[in-house]
Each structure stands twice: as structure tokens, then as C-alpha cells.
Design a protein around this motif. Sequence first.
Motif, PDB file in Angstrom:
ATOM      1  N   PRO A  87     -75.988  41.174 -49.998  1.00 17.37           N
ATOM      2  CA  PRO A  87     -75.620  40.883 -51.433  1.00 17.37           C
ATOM      3  C   PRO A  87     -75.138  39.255 -51.370  1.00 17.37           C
ATOM      4  O   PRO A  87     -74.921  38.785 -52.270  1.00 17.37           O
ATOM      5  N   ARG A  88     -75.252  38.779 -50.284  1.00 17.00           N
ATOM      6  CA  ARG A  88     -74.740  37.423 -50.172  1.00 17.00           C
ATOM      7  C   ARG A  88     -75.712  36.481 -50.135  1.00 17.00           C
ATOM      8  O   ARG A  88     -75.931  35.240 -49.701  1.00 17.00           O
ATOM      9  N   SER A  89     -76.987  36.993 -50.122  1.00 15.81           N
ATOM     10  CA  SER A  89     -78.417  36.502 -49.821  1.00 15.81           C
ATOM     11  C   SER A  89     -79.209  35.972 -51.171  1.00 15.81           C
ATOM     12  O   SER A  89     -78.792  36.598 -52.025  1.00 15.81           O
ATOM     13  N   ASP A  90     -80.105  35.048 -51.174  1.00  9.86           N
ATOM     14  CA  ASP A  90     -80.714  34.885 -52.251  1.00  9.86           C
ATOM     15  C   ASP A  90     -82.103  35.799 -52.035  1.00  9.86           C
ATOM     16  O   ASP A  90     -81.969  36.744 -51.270  1.00  9.86           O
ATOM     17  N   GLU A  91     -82.733  35.906 -53.412  1.00  9.53           N
ATOM     18  CA  GLU A  91     -83.708  36.806 -53.394  1.00  9.53           C
ATOM     19  C   GLU A  91     -84.884  37.161 -52.224  1.00  9.53           C
ATOM     20  O   GLU A  91     -85.303  37.971 -51.621  1.00  9.53           O
ATOM     21  N   LYS A  92     -85.186  35.970 -51.951  1.00 10.42           N
ATOM     22  CA  LYS A  92     -86.034  35.629 -50.816  1.00 10.42           C
ATOM     23  C   LYS A  92     -85.463  36.312 -49.436  1.00 10.42           C
ATOM     24  O   LYS A  92     -86.339  37.080 -48.622  1.00 10.42           O
TER      25      LYS A  92
END
Length: 236
Positions: A87-92
Amino acid sequence: MANLKDIRQEMISLGDPHKAAHAQGFFKTAPGQYGEGDIFLGIRVPETRKMARQCRELTLKQITSLLHSRFHEERLLALFVLVWQFPRSDEKHQQAIFNLYLENTEYINNWDLVDSSAYLIVGPWLQDRPRDLLHQLAVSDSLWEKRIAMMATLHFIRQHDFADALSIALILKNDEHDLIHKITGWMLREIGNRNREAEEVFLRDHLHTMPRTMLRYAIEKFPEELRLKYLKGTIS
């Protein structure tokens, strides 16, 4: 802590042979059982979670190495880190986590590993995407992929979106494995916690063909009188 050698040494130091022996039995690791061949270090889950907090910055390559470990707790550690990162990451990066997860289901090979991760990675990734994958997993030959399919729907259930959970429950209703009966009954119960009518429509339609364990899990929180009617098959 980003050094795999240090992480593994720390995990071994946290191990307890007595707890490991208990876990070997609890998670059914004997020949012919669902967890056959799994090896435990004997680390309590809170200790593994604490360790995961120190490993949050691991790369996906490092996490994959842990996920491929012969030790159950190292695989659980890897999943805890993925769950934190997702949940703390970008879509990639989220897609990379999702792909890693689905490419390594053979290592997510016990119920606690599935249950602590599928609804926090697979469910969220599929939130606004086609969910055909869940139905593909539900008809897999893999016990764990079936459980992943059902467990992932908890993400949707919590948003009062029951369609996928109910359709997958229908697929899994005739499965032969007790662990699938339990997870399906549990998800039906989760639906009922939010919408009793939606759960009961499914139960009435399939009461006489669903496994007893599935039914018991599904109606666990029903009022006693209603629960007994279901168990006796006298519900109208």
C-alpha cells in the motif's frame, strides 16, 4: 536490516526447538498431510512481525530469496514485508509485488501464509481490474491457489461487495479439502456479518449440498435457534 545473511542468522537465533516441534504438528507437516515437509524454526508470529519491521526496505530480489526458503518463518517474513510495502508503493511497484506473489504461489504453501497476505495484496490489486484471475485460481489443482482465491475476496467483502466471494464459494462448494471448506465458510460468515440476508440466500440454496464444516463455519455467529435449524436442515 538489509543483509540476507544477517536476517537469516537473526531468525535462527530467535528459533525455539520446542515451539518448532509444536508447529510441525499444528501445521500438519507429516507425510501425506497438507503441510508435508515444511520446516519450522519455532519463532512466534509477533517476533516475525517485529523482524519484518526491520526489513521493510528489502528489494524484491531479496524478498523472493526469503520466500523460497525451506523455513516457514522466513517465507512468512517475506510475505509480511510485501504486505507492508504494497500500500506504500506506486502502481509499478505494486504490480511487481502482485506478479511476484502469483509467480510464487508454490511457496505460499500453508494456510497462515495465504491468510496473512492474499486479501492485502491480491484483493487490492484487483480492486479496479478484471477479477477473472480469482476464478482461474479457484479451479486450480493447487490447494493454496484455491485458498488464495477465496481469501482475496475478503478485501471486497469489507467493502460490501459480495459477488466474487459468492461465485467463488459456489465453485469451491464441492471441493474435497477441509481447508477449503473452512475458508469458504469463514468468508460466508464475513458476508453475513455485513449482510445476513445475502449470506442466507446462499445457504438456503446450497444447504443440503455444502460440506458440514463449511456450514458450521458460516453460521458460527448466528443466534442459537437459527443455527440449530440450519444444522438440522429444517430452515424454511
